[in-house]
Design an enzyme around this catalytic site. Structure first.
Site, PDB file in Angstrom:
ATOM      1  N   HIS A  95      34.125  42.944  20.014  1.00 36.78           N
ATOM      2  CA  HIS A  95      35.417  42.365  19.630  1.00 36.78           C
ATOM      3  C   HIS A  95      35.162  41.200  18.687  1.00 36.78           C
ATOM      4  CE1 HIS A  95      39.448  40.686  19.998  1.00 36.78           C
ATOM      5  NE2 HIS A  95      39.794  41.848  20.518  1.00 36.78           N
ATOM      6  N   ASP A 153      40.295  48.711  24.923  1.00 38.12           N
ATOM      7  CA  ASP A 153      40.370  50.167  24.715  1.00 38.12           C
ATOM      8  C   ASP A 153      39.397  50.951  25.579  1.00 38.12           C
ATOM      9  OD1 ASP A 153      40.944  49.190  21.404  1.00 38.12           O
ATOM     10  OD2 ASP A 153      42.401  50.199  22.692  1.00 38.12           O
TER      11      ASP A 153
HETATM   12  C1  SDX Z   1      41.166  46.142  19.282  1.00 31.56           C
HETATM   13  O1  SDX Z   1      41.468  41.750  16.995  1.00 31.56           O
HETATM   14  C2  SDX Z   1      42.035  42.110  18.101  1.00 31.56           C
HETATM   15  O2  SDX Z   1      42.548  41.296  18.879  1.00 31.56           O
HETATM   16  C3  SDX Z   1      42.068  43.624  18.340  1.00 31.56           C
HETATM   17  C4  SDX Z   1      42.556  44.077  19.725  1.00 31.56           C
HETATM   18  C5  SDX Z   1      44.040  43.753  19.936  1.00 31.56           C
HETATM   19  O3  SDX Z   1      44.457  43.635  21.093  1.00 31.56           O
HETATM   20  O4  SDX Z   1      44.786  43.740  18.898  1.00 31.56           O
HETATM   21  O5  SDX Z   1      41.807  43.445  20.748  1.00 31.56           O
HETATM   22  C6  SDX Z   1      42.437  45.607  19.878  1.00 31.56           C
HETATM   23  O6  SDX Z   1      41.162  46.516  18.127  1.00 31.56           O
HETATM   24  C7  SDX Z   1      39.903  46.126  20.106  1.00 31.56           C
HETATM   25  C8  SDX Z   1      38.653  46.649  19.322  1.00 31.56           C
HETATM   26  C9  SDX Z   1      38.682  48.180  19.357  1.00 31.56           C
HETATM   27  N1  SDX Z   1      37.625  48.725  18.457  1.00 31.56           N
HETATM   28  C10 SDX Z   1      36.519  49.288  18.979  1.00 31.56           C
HETATM   29  O7  SDX Z   1      36.253  49.354  20.187  1.00 31.56           O
HETATM   30  C11 SDX Z   1      35.587  49.900  17.933  1.00 31.56           C
HETATM   31  C12 SDX Z   1      34.139  49.564  18.275  1.00 31.56           C
HETATM   32  N2  SDX Z   1      33.920  48.126  18.018  1.00 31.56           N
HETATM   33  C13 SDX Z   1      33.403  47.710  16.772  1.00 31.56           C
HETATM   34  O8  SDX Z   1      33.644  48.540  15.692  1.00 31.56           O
HETATM   35  C14 SDX Z   1      33.480  46.198  16.526  1.00 31.56           C
HETATM   36  O9  SDX Z   1      32.989  45.598  17.640  1.00 31.56           O
HETATM   37  C15 SDX Z   1      34.827  45.587  16.175  1.00 31.56           C
HETATM   38  C16 SDX Z   1      35.482  46.288  15.044  1.00 31.56           C
HETATM   39  C17 SDX Z   1      35.722  45.598  17.365  1.00 31.56           C
HETATM   40  C18 SDX Z   1      34.549  44.137  15.780  1.00 31.56           C
HETATM   41  O10 SDX Z   1      33.868  44.171  14.594  1.00 31.56           O
HETATM   42  P1  SDX Z   1      33.259  42.824  13.946  1.00 31.56           P
HETATM   43  O11 SDX Z   1      33.800  41.609  14.597  1.00 31.56           O
HETATM   44  O12 SDX Z   1      33.396  42.939  12.472  1.00 31.56           O
HETATM   45  O13 SDX Z   1      31.757  42.868  14.383  1.00 31.56           O
HETATM   46  P2  SDX Z   1      30.604  43.505  13.523  1.00 31.56           P
HETATM   47  O14 SDX Z   1      30.992  44.886  13.119  1.00 31.56           O
HETATM   48  O15 SDX Z   1      30.211  42.518  12.468  1.00 31.56           O
HETATM   49  O16 SDX Z   1      29.431  43.632  14.623  1.00 31.56           O
HETATM   50  C19 SDX Z   1      28.525  42.565  14.864  1.00 31.56           C
HETATM   51  C20 SDX Z   1      27.236  43.258  15.308  1.00 31.56           C
HETATM   52  C21 SDX Z   1      26.739  44.300  14.297  1.00 31.56           C
HETATM   53  O17 SDX Z   1      25.342  44.424  14.486  1.00 31.56           O
HETATM   54  P3  SDX Z   1      24.343  43.655  13.414  1.00 31.56           P
HETATM   55  O18 SDX Z   1      24.824  44.037  12.024  1.00 31.56           O
HETATM   56  O19 SDX Z   1      24.536  42.164  13.721  1.00 31.56           O
HETATM   57  O20 SDX Z   1      22.967  44.166  13.751  1.00 31.56           O
HETATM   58  O21 SDX Z   1      27.476  43.996  16.519  1.00 31.56           O
HETATM   59  C22 SDX Z   1      27.291  45.379  16.272  1.00 31.56           C
HETATM   60  C23 SDX Z   1      27.361  45.589  14.770  1.00 31.56           C
HETATM   61  O22 SDX Z   1      26.612  46.729  14.374  1.00 31.56           O
HETATM   62  N3  SDX Z   1      28.375  46.088  16.940  1.00 31.56           N
HETATM   63  C24 SDX Z   1      28.246  47.224  17.620  1.00 31.56           C
HETATM   64  C25 SDX Z   1      29.516  47.500  18.138  1.00 31.56           C
HETATM   65  N4  SDX Z   1      30.372  46.551  17.757  1.00 31.56           N
HETATM   66  C26 SDX Z   1      29.663  45.678  17.013  1.00 31.56           C
HETATM   67  N5  SDX Z   1      27.168  48.032  17.830  1.00 31.56           N
HETATM   68  C27 SDX Z   1      27.407  49.125  18.577  1.00 31.56           C
HETATM   69  N6  SDX Z   1      28.593  49.466  19.126  1.00 31.56           N
HETATM   70  C28 SDX Z   1      29.676  48.684  18.909  1.00 31.56           C
HETATM   71  N7  SDX Z   1      30.848  49.016  19.429  1.00 31.56           N
END
Ligand code: SDX
Length: 423
Positions: A300, A357
């Site tokens: 998140h 989720d």
């Molecule tokens: C919602 O914003 C809100 O409030 C949203 C929400 C709401 O109520 O409105 O809470 C609802 O959208 C919840 C999120 C649902 N999405 C997912 O579950 C999709 C999976 N999650 C990711 O795609 C990600 O965690 C996000 C999109 C939720 C957040 O993305 P960020 O903040 O841009 O984080 P990032 O992509 O920069 O990740 C940071 C690191 C990365 O690794 P490095 O590049 O540092 O090596 O964490 C890793 C990412 O690769 N990472 C994950 C991961 N999420 C982040 N690795 C594996 N699996 C994951 N799910």
């Protein structure tokens, strides 16, 4: 009011700070470009506030979520969704007479114009329900063209009609006749009745499912300036009407990185189940930089601790399945994924926890909601939050049309080359 100092090419600029109710500090850069010619650049707006808001407070490090100062844990356990809608939009919990009047309007406005049913005829049965929902919400603007002249009435129309539109979309997708809303049912019971009643038999709404739906909608009701809410405020900042602004939010929520994740979580769990329950393999895939696979429902932008909604949903998933006598192996896979991930350095280092989720789909599935409708349920929950945020933006004297800047990286000036000389 404090100040922050910024030094740019030897020029020192003092910028005022804004401090929120919970002591959050924002640096007001409104005069930055005028004084220095420079702008800030913040991909994904992770460090940028777009507004001041009195609606929802999140402390991502502590896993705190409050609507208008009330803890999500208390609201989830004790409030009806109608109460939370009133609270988010009007700022206070309703007294009995106010709640009765609010619920009466939700009941009164739950029907849609009969001609709107013809619009559903144009969608193929395979249409994704989020495309249908956003289309039908913006179509409400054609039936209520003066929406911005009577905002309160149109807020009630939208809150009341959205479940009806969603249920019709579901009935159309399975070829069943439309079930009209009933005046003797609560908001949540009405939705379940419209979704699952069939003319051939009496349908009684299960109190277990009604309670679970109420909780799910409350938990999703608002979440400050997330992607879809910021979209609603962005569209609203141009003085676009309520229906157009909310339809934009529905489209933003559809994305698999946002609200669309609940559908992707269930598809991921089903894939792991079909792959012999090898959940460790998928945790390893999620960690592999060369593998596009992500653990959907994990991570998140704001929560760097447990999403408080995920904690509640994990418990409720167990309770609902127990009460309904359902044994869903996907719940065990979800719990094993969580356990292994939370012990793994990759997830610990990046502070990746289950989000809202991760468990919600297990409960939607137990309610009989098909996977591709999960994000529609998220939208129905988020509707009062979108509306409250849109209204707050509209009513704020500080709101200007949202128009971010950019850093240009394209070609410098070059002369036009006529077609016959382009080789
Ligand atoms: C919602 O914003 C809100 O409030 C949203 C929400 C709401 O109520 O409105 O809470 C609802 O959208 C919840 C999120 C649902 N999405 C997912 O579950 C999709 C999976 N999650 C990711 O795609 C990600 O965690 C996000 C999109 C939720 C957040 O993305 P960020 O903040 O841009 O984080 P990032 O992509 O920069 O990740 C940071 C690191 C990365 O690794 P490095 O590049 O540092 O090596 O964490 C890793 C990412 O690769 N990472 C994950 C991961 N999420 C982040 N690795 C594996 N699996 C994951 N799910």
């Amino acid at each position: 009011m404090g100040t922050a100092k910024l030094t740019l090419d030897g020029q020192v600029l003092e910028l005022p700070t804004v401090v929120g109710t919970e002591d959050e500090v924002g640096i007001d850069i409104s005069k930055l470009r005028k004084e220095t010619g420079a702008i800030t650049l913040d991909y994904g707006y992770g460090n940028t506030g777009s507004c001041e808001s009195a609606i929802t407070f999140i402390d991502g490090e502590k896993g705190i979520l409050r609507y208008r100062g009330y803890a999500i844990e208390e609201l989830a356990e004790q409030a009806t969704f109608a109460e939370v809608c009133y609270l988010l939009i009007h700022g206070e919990l309703p007294e009995r007479s106010q709640l009765d009047a609010f619920v009466q309007k939700l009941t009164y406005h739950s029907m849609i114009h009969e001609d709107m049913k013809k619009l559903f005829e144009g969608f193929p049965p395979t249409a994704h329900p989020m495309a249908v929902l956003s289309s039908m919400i913006v179509s409400l603007a054609t039936y209520y063209p003066h929406a911005n002249e009577n905002v309160d009435l149109n807020i009630m129309r939208l809150l009341a009609k959205a479940p009806t539109l969603a249920a019709i979309s579901y009935k159309k997708s399975i070829g069943q006749p439309v079930v009209y809303p009933r005046n003797d049912l609560s908001y949540t019971a009405n939705f379940l009745h419209m979704m699952f009643a069939v003319p051939a038999e009496e349908y009684t709404v299960s109190p277990v499912l009604d309670r679970a739906l109420n909780l799910l909608l409350v938990l999703h009701a608002d979440h400050e300036q997330n992607c879809s809410t910021s979209t609603v405020r962005m569209v609203g900042s141009s003085d676009a009407n309520l229906y157009a602004s909310i339809a934009g939010g529905v489209c933003a929520l559809w994305g698999p990185l946002h609200g669309g994740a609940n559908q992707r979580v269930m598809e991921m769990l089903a894939r792991i189940y079909e792959d012999g329950n090898d959940y460790r393999k998928y945790v390893d895939k999620a960690k592999d930089r060369n593998d596009p696979f992500r653990l959907m429902g994990f991570g998140h932008r704001v929560y760097k601790n447990f999403d408080p909604r995920a904690k509640i949903l994990k418990r409720v998933a167990d309770e609902v399945l127990d009460e309904l006598g359902i044994d869903n192996p996907l719940l065990d896979i979800a719990k094993n994924l969580e356990r292994v991930a939370l012990e793994d350095e990759y997830f610990i280092e990046r502070k990746l926890y289950p989000n809202v989720d991760f468990y919600s789909g297990i409960i939607y599935s137990a309610m009989g909601i098909p996977t591709r409708f999960f994000t529609v349920l998220f939208a129905l929950g988020r509707l009062p939050g979108w509306i409250a945020q849109w209204k707050e933006g509209r009513d704020s004297p500080k709101t200007r049309i949202n128009r971010p800047r950019q850093i240009y990286t394209g070609p410098k000036l070059r002369p036009y080359v006529p077609l016959d000389r382009r080789g």
